[in-house]
Write a protein that holds these residues in place. Structure first.
Motif, PDB file in Angstrom:
ATOM      1  N   GLN A 278      -3.934 -22.327  -2.508  1.00  0.00           N
ATOM      2  CA  GLN A 278      -3.823 -22.121  -4.017  1.00  0.00           C
ATOM      3  C   GLN A 278      -4.204 -23.529  -4.692  1.00  0.00           C
ATOM      4  N   LYS A 279      -3.985 -24.556  -3.922  1.00  0.00           N
ATOM      5  CA  LYS A 279      -4.545 -25.812  -4.577  1.00  0.00           C
ATOM      6  C   LYS A 279      -6.025 -25.955  -4.881  1.00  0.00           C
ATOM      7  N   GLU A 280      -6.599 -25.491  -3.699  1.00  0.00           N
ATOM      8  CA  GLU A 280      -7.918 -25.615  -3.616  1.00  0.00           C
ATOM      9  C   GLU A 280      -8.776 -24.388  -4.476  1.00  0.00           C
ATOM     10  N   ASN A 281      -8.243 -23.121  -4.346  1.00  0.00           N
ATOM     11  CA  ASN A 281      -8.723 -22.304  -5.054  1.00  0.00           C
ATOM     12  C   ASN A 281      -7.816 -21.093  -5.480  1.00  0.00           C
ATOM     13  N   PRO A 282      -6.928 -21.644  -6.675  1.00  0.00           N
ATOM     14  CA  PRO A 282      -6.082 -20.487  -7.133  1.00  0.00           C
ATOM     15  C   PRO A 282      -6.548 -19.134  -7.379  1.00  0.00           C
ATOM     16  N   LYS A 283      -5.678 -18.021  -6.823  1.00  0.00           N
ATOM     17  CA  LYS A 283      -6.231 -16.921  -6.772  1.00  0.00           C
ATOM     18  C   LYS A 283      -4.722 -16.029  -6.931  1.00  0.00           C
ATOM     19  N   PRO A 284      -4.684 -14.797  -7.358  1.00  0.00           N
ATOM     20  CA  PRO A 284      -3.523 -13.856  -7.041  1.00  0.00           C
ATOM     21  C   PRO A 284      -3.595 -13.891  -5.589  1.00  0.00           C
ATOM     22  N   MET A 285      -2.281 -13.339  -5.285  1.00  0.00           N
ATOM     23  CA  MET A 285      -2.111 -12.809  -3.788  1.00  0.00           C
ATOM     24  C   MET A 285      -1.760 -11.700  -3.605  1.00  0.00           C
ATOM     25  N   ILE A 286      -1.907 -11.039  -2.293  1.00  0.00           N
ATOM     26  CA  ILE A 286      -1.493  -9.680  -2.036  1.00  0.00           C
ATOM     27  C   ILE A 286      -0.657  -9.951  -0.807  1.00  0.00           C
ATOM     28  N   ILE A 287       0.601  -9.531  -0.869  1.00  0.00           N
ATOM     29  CA  ILE A 287       1.400  -9.664   0.469  1.00  0.00           C
ATOM     30  C   ILE A 287       1.903  -8.284   0.905  1.00  0.00           C
ATOM     31  N   HIS A 288       1.245  -7.964   2.030  1.00  0.00           N
ATOM     32  CA  HIS A 288       1.373  -6.489   2.775  1.00  0.00           C
ATOM     33  C   HIS A 288       2.552  -6.780   3.751  1.00  0.00           C
ATOM     34  N   LEU A 289       3.507  -6.052   3.454  1.00  0.00           N
ATOM     35  CA  LEU A 289       4.660  -5.909   4.691  1.00  0.00           C
ATOM     36  C   LEU A 289       4.550  -4.436   5.363  1.00  0.00           C
ATOM     37  N   TYR A 290       4.399  -4.868   6.469  1.00  0.00           N
ATOM     38  CA  TYR A 290       4.572  -3.472   7.652  1.00  0.00           C
ATOM     39  C   TYR A 290       5.020  -3.863   8.756  1.00  0.00           C
ATOM     40  N   THR A 291       5.413  -2.749   9.566  1.00  0.00           N
ATOM     41  CA  THR A 291       5.842  -2.890  10.948  1.00  0.00           C
ATOM     42  C   THR A 291       5.028  -2.169  11.863  1.00  0.00           C
TER      43      THR A 291
ATOM     44  N   ILE B 221      -1.756   4.502   9.500  1.00  0.00           N
ATOM     45  CA  ILE B 221      -2.618   5.482   8.569  1.00  0.00           C
ATOM     46  C   ILE B 221      -3.388   4.551   7.444  1.00  0.00           C
ATOM     47  N   GLU B 222      -2.624   4.107   6.588  1.00  0.00           N
ATOM     48  CA  GLU B 222      -3.090   3.268   5.387  1.00  0.00           C
ATOM     49  C   GLU B 222      -4.022   2.166   5.639  1.00  0.00           C
ATOM     50  N   SER B 223      -3.838   1.479   6.752  1.00  0.00           N
ATOM     51  CA  SER B 223      -4.651   0.501   7.322  1.00  0.00           C
ATOM     52  C   SER B 223      -5.864   0.933   7.711  1.00  0.00           C
ATOM     53  N   PHE B 224      -5.862   1.907   8.583  1.00  0.00           N
ATOM     54  CA  PHE B 224      -7.258   2.632   8.827  1.00  0.00           C
ATOM     55  C   PHE B 224      -8.062   2.937   7.734  1.00  0.00           C
ATOM     56  N   GLN B 225      -7.500   3.468   6.654  1.00  0.00           N
ATOM     57  CA  GLN B 225      -8.030   3.992   5.278  1.00  0.00           C
ATOM     58  C   GLN B 225      -8.577   2.780   4.659  1.00  0.00           C
ATOM     59  N   ILE B 226      -7.932   1.620   4.404  1.00  0.00           N
ATOM     60  CA  ILE B 226      -8.378   0.496   3.842  1.00  0.00           C
ATOM     61  C   ILE B 226      -9.401  -0.087   4.468  1.00  0.00           C
ATOM     62  N   LYS B 227      -9.462  -0.400   5.911  1.00  0.00           N
ATOM     63  CA  LYS B 227     -10.518  -0.751   6.678  1.00  0.00           C
ATOM     64  C   LYS B 227     -11.755   0.009   6.514  1.00  0.00           C
ATOM     65  N   LYS B 228     -11.702   1.149   6.173  1.00  0.00           N
ATOM     66  CA  LYS B 228     -12.947   1.927   6.024  1.00  0.00           C
ATOM     67  C   LYS B 228     -13.675   1.845   4.680  1.00  0.00           C
TER      68      LYS B 228
ATOM     69  N   VAL C 107       3.287  -9.242 -10.382  1.00  0.00           N
ATOM     70  CA  VAL C 107       2.607  -8.262 -11.229  1.00  0.00           C
ATOM     71  C   VAL C 107       2.488  -6.851 -10.746  1.00  0.00           C
ATOM     72  N   TYR C 108       2.840  -6.583  -9.462  1.00  0.00           N
ATOM     73  CA  TYR C 108       2.659  -5.185  -8.877  1.00  0.00           C
ATOM     74  C   TYR C 108       3.465  -5.177  -7.554  1.00  0.00           C
ATOM     75  N   TYR C 109       4.271  -3.899  -7.675  1.00  0.00           N
ATOM     76  CA  TYR C 109       5.161  -3.929  -6.478  1.00  0.00           C
ATOM     77  C   TYR C 109       5.054  -2.262  -6.323  1.00  0.00           C
ATOM     78  N   HIS C 110       4.882  -2.190  -4.718  1.00  0.00           N
ATOM     79  CA  HIS C 110       4.678  -0.644  -4.308  1.00  0.00           C
ATOM     80  C   HIS C 110       5.141  -0.457  -3.162  1.00  0.00           C
ATOM     81  N   GLU C 111       6.091   0.487  -3.222  1.00  0.00           N
ATOM     82  CA  GLU C 111       6.824   0.834  -1.385  1.00  0.00           C
ATOM     83  C   GLU C 111       6.129   2.281  -1.238  1.00  0.00           C
ATOM     84  N   GLY C 112       5.836   2.262   0.116  1.00  0.00           N
ATOM     85  CA  GLY C 112       5.034   3.379   0.669  1.00  0.00           C
ATOM     86  C   GLY C 112       3.596   3.395   0.601  1.00  0.00           C
ATOM     87  N   GLU C 113       3.023   4.405   1.058  1.00  0.00           N
ATOM     88  CA  GLU C 113       1.495   4.362   1.222  1.00  0.00           C
ATOM     89  C   GLU C 113       0.774   4.300  -0.304  1.00  0.00           C
ATOM     90  N   CYS C 114      -0.065   3.487  -0.364  1.00  0.00           N
ATOM     91  CA  CYS C 114      -0.944   3.099  -1.368  1.00  0.00           C
ATOM     92  C   CYS C 114      -2.459   3.635  -1.227  1.00  0.00           C
TER      93      CYS C 114
END
Length: 135
Positions: free
Chosen positions: A13-26, A34-41, A113-120
């Motif tokens: 963040q000091k070198e290259n400040p950008k918004p960040m995505i935190i993806h919590l999963y188990t 399923i979601e991970s598979f769809q996103i990777k495609k 700036v964004y919060y989403h529970e469940g599949e996106c």
């Protein structure tokens, strides 16, 4: 998709400040798989994330090391054969039982700036990330 760890975050963040995505999963969450598979495609989505965001994949129940985030220290809370990380509870609106997958997007100043529970779905995610990259 390029991902980083919480320990990399402060330096990046000091070198290259950008918004960040935190993806919590188990590991046990079938919707997460399923979601991970769809996103990777979805090459466009991956390109958008790699170019415009720092991305952290966070396994909420298997990550056992202490994490420093936003000036606080978070630890793993064992509970018999399993457990959960304090940071997963802190990030989740449902403090007793987080919903997985959980997507949290913070701007480069680490404001929510964004919060989403469940599949996106990838299309919805691209739409939200486009809006956020324009902020």
């Amino acid at each position: 998709m390029k991902t980083i760890t919480f320990s990399d975050l402060e330096k990046l963040q000091k070198e290259n400040p950008k918004p960040m995505i935190i993806h919590l999963y188990t590991d046990w969450c079938s919707v997460c798989k399923i979601e991970s598979f769809q996103i990777k495609k979805d090459k466009d989505l991956i390109k958008m994330i790699n170019e415009n965001f720092h991305m952290i994949n966070f396994e909420a129940e298997k990550t056992k090391h202490t994490i420093n985030f936003q000036g606080k220290e978070f630890k793993y809370l064992p509970n018999g054969n399993s457990g959960i990380h304090e940071l997963a509870l802190a990030l989740s609106k449902n403090k007793k039982e987080p919903v997985y997958p959980l997507w949290i997007v913070l701007d480069k100043n680490q404001n929510l700036v964004y919060y989403h529970e469940g599949e996106c779905k990838p299309e919805k995610m691209k739409e939200k990330l486009r809006e956020i990259s324009l902020l």
